[in-house]
Every structure is written in structure tokens, then in C-alpha cells.
Design a protein around this motif. Sequence first.
Motif, PDB file in Angstrom:
ATOM      1  N   ARG A 210       0.835  -1.209   0.000  1.00  0.00           N
ATOM      2  CA  ARG A 210       0.000   0.000   0.000  1.00  0.00           C
ATOM      3  C   ARG A 210       0.867   1.254   0.000  1.00  0.00           C
ATOM      4  NH1 ARG A 210      -3.369  -3.296   3.363  1.00  0.00           N
ATOM      5  NH2 ARG A 210      -2.484  -2.471   5.303  1.00  0.00           N
ATOM      6  N   ALA A 211       1.980   1.218   0.710  1.00  0.00           N
ATOM      7  CA  ALA A 211       2.879   2.376   0.717  1.00  0.00           C
ATOM      8  C   ALA A 211       3.443   2.620  -0.681  1.00  0.00           C
ATOM      9  CB  ALA A 211       4.002   2.152   1.724  1.00  0.00           C
ATOM     10  N   ARG A 212       3.803   1.541  -1.364  1.00  0.00           N
ATOM     11  CA  ARG A 212       4.343   1.697  -2.721  1.00  0.00           C
ATOM     12  C   ARG A 212       3.248   2.127  -3.701  1.00  0.00           C
ATOM     13  NH1 ARG A 212       7.887  -2.558  -0.848  1.00  0.00           N
ATOM     14  NH2 ARG A 212       6.420  -4.226  -1.397  1.00  0.00           N
ATOM     15  N   TYR A 213       2.029   1.671  -3.443  1.00  0.00           N
ATOM     16  CA  TYR A 213       0.908   2.102  -4.285  1.00  0.00           C
ATOM     17  C   TYR A 213       0.656   3.595  -4.117  1.00  0.00           C
ATOM     18  CZ  TYR A 213      -3.912   2.404  -6.050  1.00  0.00           C
ATOM     19  OH  TYR A 213      -5.057   2.759  -6.732  1.00  0.00           O
ATOM     20  N   GLN A 214       0.746   4.077  -2.901  1.00  0.00           N
ATOM     21  CA  GLN A 214       0.571   5.510  -2.656  1.00  0.00           C
ATOM     22  C   GLN A 214       1.643   6.310  -3.378  1.00  0.00           C
ATOM     23  OE1 GLN A 214      -0.340   6.767   1.440  1.00  0.00           O
ATOM     24  NE2 GLN A 214       1.240   8.338   1.220  1.00  0.00           N
ATOM     25  N   PHE A 340       3.684   0.410 -15.623  1.00  0.00           N
ATOM     26  CA  PHE A 340       4.245  -0.947 -15.638  1.00  0.00           C
ATOM     27  C   PHE A 340       5.108  -1.210 -14.412  1.00  0.00           C
ATOM     28  CE2 PHE A 340       7.726  -3.880 -16.614  1.00  0.00           C
ATOM     29  CZ  PHE A 340       6.995  -5.020 -16.904  1.00  0.00           C
ATOM     30  N   ALA A 341       5.832  -0.198 -13.960  1.00  0.00           N
ATOM     31  CA  ALA A 341       6.706  -0.376 -12.803  1.00  0.00           C
ATOM     32  C   ALA A 341       5.933  -0.857 -11.586  1.00  0.00           C
ATOM     33  CB  ALA A 341       7.439   0.932 -12.488  1.00  0.00           C
ATOM     34  N   PHE A 342       4.702  -0.337 -11.419  1.00  0.00           N
ATOM     35  CA  PHE A 342       3.922  -0.781 -10.266  1.00  0.00           C
ATOM     36  C   PHE A 342       3.106  -2.026 -10.580  1.00  0.00           C
ATOM     37  CE2 PHE A 342       0.161  -0.988  -7.576  1.00  0.00           C
ATOM     38  CZ  PHE A 342       0.774  -1.048  -6.332  1.00  0.00           C
TER      39      PHE A 342
END
Length: 375
Positions: A210-214, A340-342
Motif C-alpha cells: 500500500r505504501a508503494r501504491y501511494q 508498468f513499474a507498479f
Amino acid sequence: MKQIARFSKFVLACLGICAIACAQNTPAPELHGVAVANLDPSVKPGDDFYQYANGAWIKHTEIPPDRAEVDVFTTLGDLSNKRTADLIEEIAKSNPPAGSGTRKVADLYNSYMDEAAIEAKGLAPLRPHLDAIAAIGDRRGLARALGESLRADVDALNNTNFHTANLFGLWVAPGFNDAEHYSAYLLQGGLQLPDREYYLADSEHARQLRARYQTHIAAILKLAGFTDTDARAIRILELEHAVAETHRSLADNENIHNANNTWTQADFSVKAPGLDWAEYFRAAGINQQGSFMVWQPEAFKGESALVVSIPLNTWKDWLAFHLIEAYAGVLPKALAEEHFAFFGRELSGTTEQRPRWQRGVAMVNGLLGDAVGQV
């Protein structure tokens, strides 16, 4: 006798040559049945039959860097895609008649492959839609924008696809109570991540994701020219978390007995107050539909209430982010690579993108598959 002997040797020699030639031209026999080499005999079938039946195959099979998974159908899919690619490229190089299905195929493929033109246009193709979102001034306008986003992009039974990033999803299929006629089904939506558990799970891995999604949300908005992107990203994630809390779990979605809920249009404002349903249905173009099968009534009640309780500007940011995310793959390279990175590397474990021509073929096949199939 000598002549007969010489003739016999000649015949035998010819037969030998023919036998060798036939052996060289005969294809290897096809193997059928159980592939014993794929089994893992170290595992007892009664303990873990999947691992017993596939263990050796899993251990020795290498997933290509541009794939998230492989299975027995991958080879068949690759062969079919290669033939389709050859067909599309042949169409793209021709000069089909204007307005024809083949012209649409050629134009779509060629426009996707023209990276220079995509870079030059930037966000211009999305600008009218982004401007319309920015101009939303009240809840009625929000309902209109949400209705305009409705798509027939879910399929609860055939493909068990319960996910849509739009607020709700539409599916048309024979009715539960009247199989002789088709019904309009409405399903929960509103999340970019695949399922509610990605938002609600309390594991360390889920929190990190979730942190990386944010961070990804902020990056997409920044690349699109928005300001104050970190704060916007926090609010968008909080909104999606609130939506996830209203959602029915994937396991419960499979219980079709809980999905047989017929609502008339008048029922929505009573059973799920908040959203301006009349404006939503009108904007979606389904205001003439008398009734719907509502798969997850609790989600409709919860999401409709959020339309009122969450600040309007947060919903506008959510709409803008979802719009950009939906088209990121055909936007300038920086946005496509961030997407794409995420969703590719982070979420699916795919380390490389497929070659652009393969992505172009997949896009054409997805959007104009009927036109390709008619060639």
C-alpha cells in the motif's frame, strides 16, 4: 543367378535408402497421457496432490521475464498470437478502404506503434476529460461523471471477474429468475488494486504494498502535471480503502444465492441513499432499464454513502487518477513505464515489458477482435 543376386542387392539398397528417408521425414510421435517427468514422487498425493502432480514441472520451468505466469496453454497462446500478429501487421501495411473494419485495425495498430506522435501529443487526448472532471461543481455533476464511467467490464459467472476500477460494473446475462430473458447485473467496484484484501490485510507485505501504491499514485499525478501530489495520493488511497471496507469478499462473491437481489431504479435511492441515482443512470445511458440484479447490496449502500461523505475534491482527484491509469499504456513513455513499474513489476512480478509490437497486437485484438476475426 549373378544378375538376380545383383538385382536383389540393388533392390535392398533402394529399400534401405527409402527406409532412412522415411525415418528422417517421419515426425516424432506425439506423447499423450500422464507426463511422468512432471511428477514429484517425493510428495505424497494425499498430502498435496497439486505439488505431487506438478512439482517437477514447477521446479524446472522458467518463467520468461516478460511474463507473470506460464502454463500448458502458454505455447498455444503464443502460436495463436504470432499468427494474429502476422495478420494485423499485414493489414497495417496495406491500404484498406476508409471506414472499413480493416482500416480501423490498421489505424489503431499504426497509431500505437508511432511513439513519436504519442510523445508529441502528451496528455492532449485526455485533456477534455480531465477538464470536465476539474469542472465538476456539485454532487449531481459527480454522479454524472461516475455514470459516464460505467462499462460492461465484469463477468460474475463465465470468467468470475468481479473487478472494475470504475465505481460500479455492468454485466448482462440471463436472469436468475427468468433464464429466457437477459438481465442487467450491477457489481461493486472502485478499486485499482485487484481485491479488497490488498487494502484491508494487516500483514507487513500488504502494508508495504500500500505504501508503494501511494507512491505510485503520486508519481502518476505528478507526471500528469498535478500539484500537491503527495497529499492527493494520501486522500485517494484513503478513499479506496473506505470503498474496500464496503466490498463483499471474493469468497462471498462466489455464493450466487446471495447475489439474487432485484432492485428497481426507485429502490436505489431508498436502499442505497447518497448518490444521485437518477443522474447516474441517465449519464450511463441505462435510465430506461426498469430493474437490475444487484450482486452486492451492502457495497452499493456503502459506496453510495461515500459519494456524500467524502469531500468532492477527493472524488475529483480519484476520477482523474483512474482516468489516467486506465489509459497509461497508450500515453507518453514516462506514464506507461510508471504504470508498468507498479502493476507489472511490483504487483505481478514481471520484470520486463513485452516488445511494443506484441503489446500493440494485444491491444488491437482486445479492442477490435471482431474486425480482426473477420479478415
